[in-house]
Motif scaffolding. Structure first.
Motif, short mmCIF file in Angstrom:
data_model
loop_
_atom_site.label_atom_id
_atom_site.label_comp_id
_atom_site.label_asym_id
_atom_site.label_seq_id
_atom_site.Cartn_x
_atom_site.Cartn_y
_atom_site.Cartn_z
N LEU A 153 0.84 -1.20 0.00
CA LEU A 153 0.00 0.00 0.00
C LEU A 153 0.87 1.25 0.00
O LEU A 153 1.75 1.41 0.83
CB LEU A 153 -0.92 -0.01 1.22
N CYS A 154 0.60 2.14 -0.95
CA CYS A 154 1.41 3.36 -1.08
C CYS A 154 0.92 4.43 -0.11
O CYS A 154 -0.04 4.23 0.64
CB CYS A 154 1.36 3.87 -2.51
N SER A 155 1.57 5.57 -0.12
CA SER A 155 1.19 6.67 0.76
C SER A 155 -0.19 7.20 0.38
O SER A 155 -0.69 6.96 -0.72
CB SER A 155 2.21 7.80 0.68
N ARG A 156 -0.80 7.93 1.31
CA ARG A 156 -2.16 8.41 1.07
C ARG A 156 -2.23 9.36 -0.13
O ARG A 156 -3.15 9.27 -0.94
CB ARG A 156 -2.69 9.12 2.33
N THR A 157 -1.29 10.27 -0.22
CA THR A 157 -1.34 11.23 -1.33
C THR A 157 -1.13 10.55 -2.68
O THR A 157 -1.80 10.89 -3.65
CB THR A 157 -0.28 12.33 -1.12
N ARG A 158 -0.22 9.60 -2.73
CA ARG A 158 -0.01 8.88 -3.99
C ARG A 158 -1.21 8.01 -4.33
O ARG A 158 -1.58 7.90 -5.51
CB ARG A 158 1.25 8.01 -3.90
N TYR A 159 -1.82 7.42 -3.30
CA TYR A 159 -3.06 6.66 -3.53
C TYR A 159 -4.14 7.54 -4.16
O TYR A 159 -4.81 7.14 -5.11
CB TYR A 159 -3.55 6.07 -2.21
N GLY A 160 -4.30 8.75 -3.63
CA GLY A 160 -5.30 9.67 -4.19
C GLY A 160 -5.00 10.05 -5.62
O GLY A 160 -5.90 10.11 -6.46
N ARG A 161 -3.73 10.31 -5.93
CA ARG A 161 -3.36 10.68 -7.30
C ARG A 161 -3.61 9.52 -8.27
O ARG A 161 -4.14 9.72 -9.37
CB ARG A 161 -1.90 11.11 -7.36
N ARG A 162 -3.25 8.33 -7.85
CA ARG A 162 -3.45 7.18 -8.74
C ARG A 162 -4.93 6.90 -8.94
O ARG A 162 -5.35 6.53 -10.04
CB ARG A 162 -2.74 5.95 -8.16
N LEU A 163 -5.72 7.06 -7.89
CA LEU A 163 -7.15 6.83 -8.02
C LEU A 163 -7.78 7.82 -9.00
O LEU A 163 -8.61 7.44 -9.83
CB LEU A 163 -7.83 6.94 -6.65
N ARG A 164 -7.39 9.08 -8.94
CA ARG A 164 -7.94 10.08 -9.86
C ARG A 164 -7.53 9.79 -11.30
O ARG A 164 -8.31 10.04 -12.23
CB ARG A 164 -7.51 11.47 -9.43
N LYS A 165 -6.33 9.25 -11.50
CA LYS A 165 -5.92 8.89 -12.85
C LYS A 165 -6.68 7.67 -13.39
O LYS A 165 -6.72 7.46 -14.60
CB LYS A 165 -4.42 8.61 -12.87
N LEU A 166 -7.26 6.91 -12.49
CA LEU A 166 -7.99 5.69 -12.89
C LEU A 166 -9.49 5.93 -13.04
O LEU A 166 -10.24 4.97 -13.22
CB LEU A 166 -7.75 4.59 -11.86
N LYS A 167 -9.93 7.17 -12.99
CA LYS A 167 -11.37 7.43 -13.03
C LYS A 167 -12.01 6.94 -14.33
O LYS A 167 -13.13 6.40 -14.33
CB LYS A 167 -11.66 8.91 -12.82
N LEU A 168 -11.33 7.11 -15.47
CA LEU A 168 -11.88 6.64 -16.74
C LEU A 168 -11.90 5.12 -16.81
O LEU A 168 -12.81 4.54 -17.41
CB LEU A 168 -11.08 7.22 -17.90
N VAL A 169 -10.92 4.48 -16.21
CA VAL A 169 -10.91 3.01 -16.16
C VAL A 169 -12.08 2.51 -15.32
O VAL A 169 -12.75 1.54 -15.68
CB VAL A 169 -9.58 2.50 -15.60
N MET A 170 -12.34 3.18 -14.18
CA MET A 170 -13.49 2.80 -13.36
C MET A 170 -14.79 2.97 -14.13
O MET A 170 -15.70 2.14 -14.00
CB MET A 170 -13.53 3.65 -12.08
N GLU A 171 -14.88 4.03 -14.93
CA GLU A 171 -16.09 4.22 -15.73
C GLU A 171 -16.24 3.10 -16.76
O GLU A 171 -17.36 2.61 -17.00
CB GLU A 171 -16.04 5.59 -16.43
#
Length: 321
Positions: free
Chosen positions: A90-108
């Motif tokens: 598990l990465c740091s909280r800030t990196r987790y947030g950045r990666r999650l936002r980059k994956l928004k289109l994949v989630m869609e």
């Protein structure tokens, strides 16, 4: 890949959070490989195959939405403290947030995959509804920094008979209540205009391959509006007439449509009461869009799991226990 036989004997009431993490990860990883393939297809950095995978990032986010967690920071801390054995990298909280936002289109894209598995796209009938997304209590607006001041506005919610500052969520579902599409509009915008924006978004995504028949509530009543939808989008609108409109007297069809409306209200209730989709801590557009996509993806995921377990659709509250 998970099949119905794999989850047929699973009792949701006895499902632990660790079990839920494992099930969601298996489903998300399968769908990720279907829509993306390898992690390297999405990455341009030297770390093309990170040990903390994209599927793990989305799994943490989607389980958090199923549990109704309001704070991304608080949820990350909970997982970091209690479930590091499931997510050792598990990465740091800030990196987790950045990666999650980059994956928004994949989630869609994964959300659309769940629609395919639930046989939604073959149905012509749809239900439309809206609900408020509050950013602030109106009393606090004058002393606040007015988040999203160029997008959010003050609107009125007739269901709660109150004004609020934020957005409206226009929602389109099938007759079973499965969300098909959604869009955020300013709070002051009438539902008629909001539905038009939703249709335009669907048109840009190439989702007008079916001649839809849409059931709308009293906010979508209007003969001229129904004619415009038919001529512009090829959509037949079946509005539920207001009780005081003499030009549209109650009929057997309108009574049936009123009962049908309860399905989309159940969907709205699940999104707002279980997943807290009617308010947010987000203070950036990108973060807000990511959270909303995660909520609707988690909702469709829960219904997909219900179909595999043989339990009724829209029963998502049991996943939050």
């Amino acid at each position: 890949m998970l099949f119905s036989n794999d989850l047929a004997d699973v009792n949701k009431d006895e499902l632990s959070l660790e079990d839920l993490f494992c099930i969601v990860y298996c489903v998300v990883d399968d769908q990720y490989k279907l829509v993306v393939g390898s992690q390297q297809n999405l990455r341009i950095s030297h770390n093309g195959d990170p040990v903390f995978t994209d599927a793990e990032v989305m799994t943490i986010a989607l389980v958090g939405e199923l549990k109704g967690e309001a704070s991304e920071r608080g949820w990350w801390r909970f997982v970091h403290k209690n479930y590091r054995h499931l997510f050792p990298h598990l990465c740091s909280r800030t990196r987790y947030g950045r990666r999650l936002r980059k994956l928004k289109l994949v989630m869609e894209m994964i959300r659309q995959q769940f629609l395919f598995h639930l046989d939604v796209q073959t149905d012509r009938y749809r239900l439309v509804d809206s609900f408020p997304l509050r950013l602030l209590n109106l009393q606090r607006l004058s002393n606040s920094s007015c988040p999203f001041e160029y997008a959010a506005t003050v609107g009125y919610c007739s269901s709660f008979k109150e004004h609020f500052y934020g957005f409206k969520v226009q929602l389109l579902t099938d007759l079973r209540g499965i969300p098909v599409a959604f869009v955020l509009t300013p709070a002051h915008l009438h539902d008629i205009e909001g539905f038009r924006q939703l249709l335009n978004e669907m048109g840009e995504l190439g989702m007008h391959h079916l001649k839809l028949i849409v059931v709308g509530d009293k906010a979508y009543v209007g003969e001229d509006y129904a004619t415009e939808l038919n001529e512009t989008y090829g959509i037949e609108l079946l509005p539920i007439p207001r009780h005081y409109e003499k030009e549209m007297p109650p009929t057997a069809l309108s009574c049936l449509l009123t009962k049908t409306r309860k399905i989309v209200e159940t969907t709205t209730s699940g999104l707002t009461e279980t997943m807290n989709a009617n308010w947010t801590y987000c203070r950036s557009i990108l973060g807000l869009i990511t959270r909303m996509i995660a909520k609707f993806t988690a909702f469709n995921l829960a219904n997909y799991l219900n179909s595999l377990m043989g339990t009724p659709l829209l029963e998502i509250k049991s996943f939050a226990n």
